[in-house]
Every structure is written in C-alpha cells, then in structure tokens.
Design a protein around this motif. Structure first.
Motif, PDB file in Angstrom:
ATOM      1  N   GLU A   8     -25.375 -33.381  89.867  1.00 54.26           N
ATOM      2  CA  GLU A   8     -25.768 -32.151  89.182  1.00 54.26           C
ATOM      3  C   GLU A   8     -24.981 -32.024  87.893  1.00 54.26           C
ATOM      4  N   ILE A   9     -25.547 -31.291  86.939  1.00 58.42           N
ATOM      5  CA  ILE A   9     -24.871 -30.904  85.703  1.00 58.42           C
ATOM      6  C   ILE A   9     -24.898 -29.388  85.623  1.00 58.42           C
ATOM      7  N   ARG A  10     -23.772 -28.793  85.201  1.00 63.39           N
ATOM      8  CA  ARG A  10     -23.662 -27.336  85.213  1.00 63.39           C
ATOM      9  C   ARG A  10     -22.960 -26.831  83.944  1.00 63.39           C
ATOM     10  N   VAL A  11     -23.368 -25.657  83.487  1.00 68.52           N
ATOM     11  CA  VAL A  11     -22.730 -24.984  82.355  1.00 68.52           C
ATOM     12  C   VAL A  11     -22.557 -23.509  82.703  1.00 68.52           C
ATOM     13  N   ASP A  27     -17.992 -19.878  86.691  1.00 65.59           N
ATOM     14  CA  ASP A  27     -19.256 -19.821  87.427  1.00 65.59           C
ATOM     15  C   ASP A  27     -20.312 -20.613  86.658  1.00 65.59           C
ATOM     16  N   LYS A  28     -20.411 -21.907  86.933  1.00 62.40           N
ATOM     17  CA  LYS A  28     -21.323 -22.799  86.219  1.00 62.40           C
ATOM     18  C   LYS A  28     -22.690 -22.838  86.906  1.00 62.40           C
ATOM     19  N   GLN A  29     -23.733 -22.775  86.108  1.00 62.89           N
ATOM     20  CA  GLN A  29     -25.101 -22.751  86.614  1.00 62.89           C
ATOM     21  C   GLN A  29     -25.780 -24.100  86.420  1.00 62.89           C
ATOM     22  N   ASP A  45     -22.162 -24.563  77.155  1.00 60.71           N
ATOM     23  CA  ASP A  45     -21.026 -24.330  78.046  1.00 60.71           C
ATOM     24  C   ASP A  45     -19.916 -23.620  77.279  1.00 60.71           C
ATOM     25  N   GLU A  46     -19.222 -22.718  77.962  1.00 64.53           N
ATOM     26  CA  GLU A  46     -18.149 -21.951  77.330  1.00 64.53           C
ATOM     27  C   GLU A  46     -16.884 -22.022  78.167  1.00 64.53           C
ATOM     28  N   GLN A  47     -15.762 -21.633  77.548  1.00 58.97           N
ATOM     29  CA  GLN A  47     -14.483 -21.497  78.238  1.00 58.97           C
ATOM     30  C   GLN A  47     -13.906 -20.135  77.894  1.00 58.97           C
ATOM     31  N   GLY A  48     -13.275 -19.518  78.889  1.00 62.69           N
ATOM     32  CA  GLY A  48     -12.721 -18.193  78.673  1.00 62.69           C
ATOM     33  C   GLY A  48     -11.473 -18.188  77.818  1.00 62.69           C
ATOM     34  N   ASP A  49     -10.670 -19.229  77.921  1.00 63.43           N
ATOM     35  CA  ASP A  49      -9.410 -19.323  77.180  1.00 63.43           C
ATOM     36  C   ASP A  49      -9.320 -20.718  76.593  1.00 63.43           C
ATOM     37  N   ARG A  50      -9.664 -20.847  75.315  1.00 64.59           N
ATOM     38  CA  ARG A  50      -9.722 -22.175  74.699  1.00 64.59           C
ATOM     39  C   ARG A  50      -8.348 -22.794  74.486  1.00 64.59           C
TER      40      ARG A  50
END
Length: 230
Positions: A8-11, A27-29, A45-50
């Motif tokens: 699977e691939i998730r973002v 929480d990747k979908q 895809d994102e990150q909360g704290d880069r």
C-alpha cells in the motif's frame, strides 16, 4: 533479500493532534493508482513539524506489514489498532523487515530511485495513536520502528510495485543493527566510531554518535518518547 513489494501507499494531511494541539500527519490515507515521489516525499503528503519529520532524509517512511500480527499478539487489548498505516507509514512493505535493509542501500521502485537513509526514531505521537503511554518506548526497544528512504531520482510509484536492490555499499549496517546499537549496545565505542564515519550518514546521526563518544553518555530520550502534558 534483493526485492520487496509495496502493498500500500499512503499520504496524510497535518491536523492538530494531542493535548497541546500540535500538528501531525500520522493518519495516512490509502492512495489509489500511481503517485509521484520526489525529493521531499509523495505528492499531497504533509508533516506536522518539518524540523523533526520530512525533508530529504525522511522523504518516505516505510513499515513492515509482517510486524502487525506480532504487535497484535503482544497487545491483544489494542489488537484492532494494528492495521496497515497504523504507524504513519507512506509505504506498507511486504516480505522484509529492518534486518533486510542497510544504510545507503539503493532501490529502484517504479520510476523512482530510493536510498535508505536511517531508521525511524519513534516519538510520543505513537503513544496517542495506540492509546498506550509507553508505545514509543516499546517501538524503540523492539526495533520494529520502520525506516526512511531518500528519493534520489523522482518518479511515479504504485502499490504492487516491486523494489529491486541496485547497490548495497554498507552491507554490515542493517537498520536492525543500527537500532540495536542506538538503543541497547549504546556505548559500543568502536561501533559508534564506525557508524559516524559511514559515507552518506545523516547529520543528525553523526552528531548523535559524536556526542556519545565525547560525553560517554546516552542522550536524553524523554522529550521524544514521553507524551507532553501541555
């Protein structure tokens, strides 16, 4: 192992998370079809704290699906939590574990060329994710933490793609071995010296090894693995 399969691939999108409302995209979908992998990760895809997540050295987080039944057996009261994507991974991987990937490995996956950069250092967000106050510590202690890829050549990847090993320059340095050194055999000075000298090692791990060698002590993990109260 010279191959692996992406199941699977998730973002995920960054949203407020935890008691202080700090942002997280754990929480990747599930992604349907192909998606572009670039130097900073997957499209969307994102990150909360880069400062702690993402960036070129943590472009893609991978996790071995084979760990999930073991977690469920060890923690039956949380068994329903241990599904694909539970650890915030971008790539759900079949057939292999941390013992099968070495620092600096280069893998062709779809159109992309990936390089193993480091193992995941679990943080307190896993405590909230699994509703267990010591889950981050459990992940650290077991070594079932997952690992990160750099993206050296951008391109499309798709669930079902098979990763093919192209190059393995550091065959003695599996992700599993690094985890054992960092969290169990912590003051093995010859190993720390060797680790710090590896070409391509992330700056953060170079600093970690150098600090241990200089101080003779292990760094404080509490801010990383203990859930903040505010």
């Amino acid at each position: 192992m010279n191959t692996f399969k992406v199941a699977e691939i998730r973002v995920g999108k960054a949203v407020p998370y935890g008691p202080a409302g700090k942002f997280s995209a754990i929480d990747k979908q599930l992604v349907r079809g192909s998606i572009h992998a670039g130097p900073l990760g997957l499209d969307g895809d994102e990150q909360g704290d880069r400062t702690l997540h993402g960036g070129p050295n943590k472009a893609l987080h991978a996790y071995a699906r084979s760990h999930l039944p073991r977690w469920a057996a060890e923690l039956p009261h949380r068994a329903d939590h241990f599904q694909a994507g539970a650890f915030g991974e971008n790539l759900v991987i079949d057939d292999v574990t941390e013992a099968d990937f070495c620092l600096g490995d280069r893998w062709r996956l779809g159109e992309a060329l990936l390089e193993v950069s480091q193992g995941r250092q679990p943080c307190w967000k896993l405590n909230l994710r699994f509703d267990l106050p010591d889950m981050a510590r459990r992940v650290q202690d077991t070594g079932r933490s997952g690992w990160y890829f750099r993206v050296l050549e951008a391109g499309a990847i798709t669930a079902g793609d098979q990763g093919m090993l192209i190059e393995r320059p550091h065959s003695d340095w599996s992700i599993a071995r690094v985890s054992h050194l960092l969290y169990h055999d912590r003051m093995n000075r010859p190993a720390l010296v060797e680790l710090a000298a590896l070409p391509g090692l992330t700056d953060s791990w170079k600093r970690l090894a150098a600090a241990r060698l200089a101080s003779g002590q292990t760094e404080d993990w509490s801010r990383r693995i203990e859930t903040p109260t505010e």
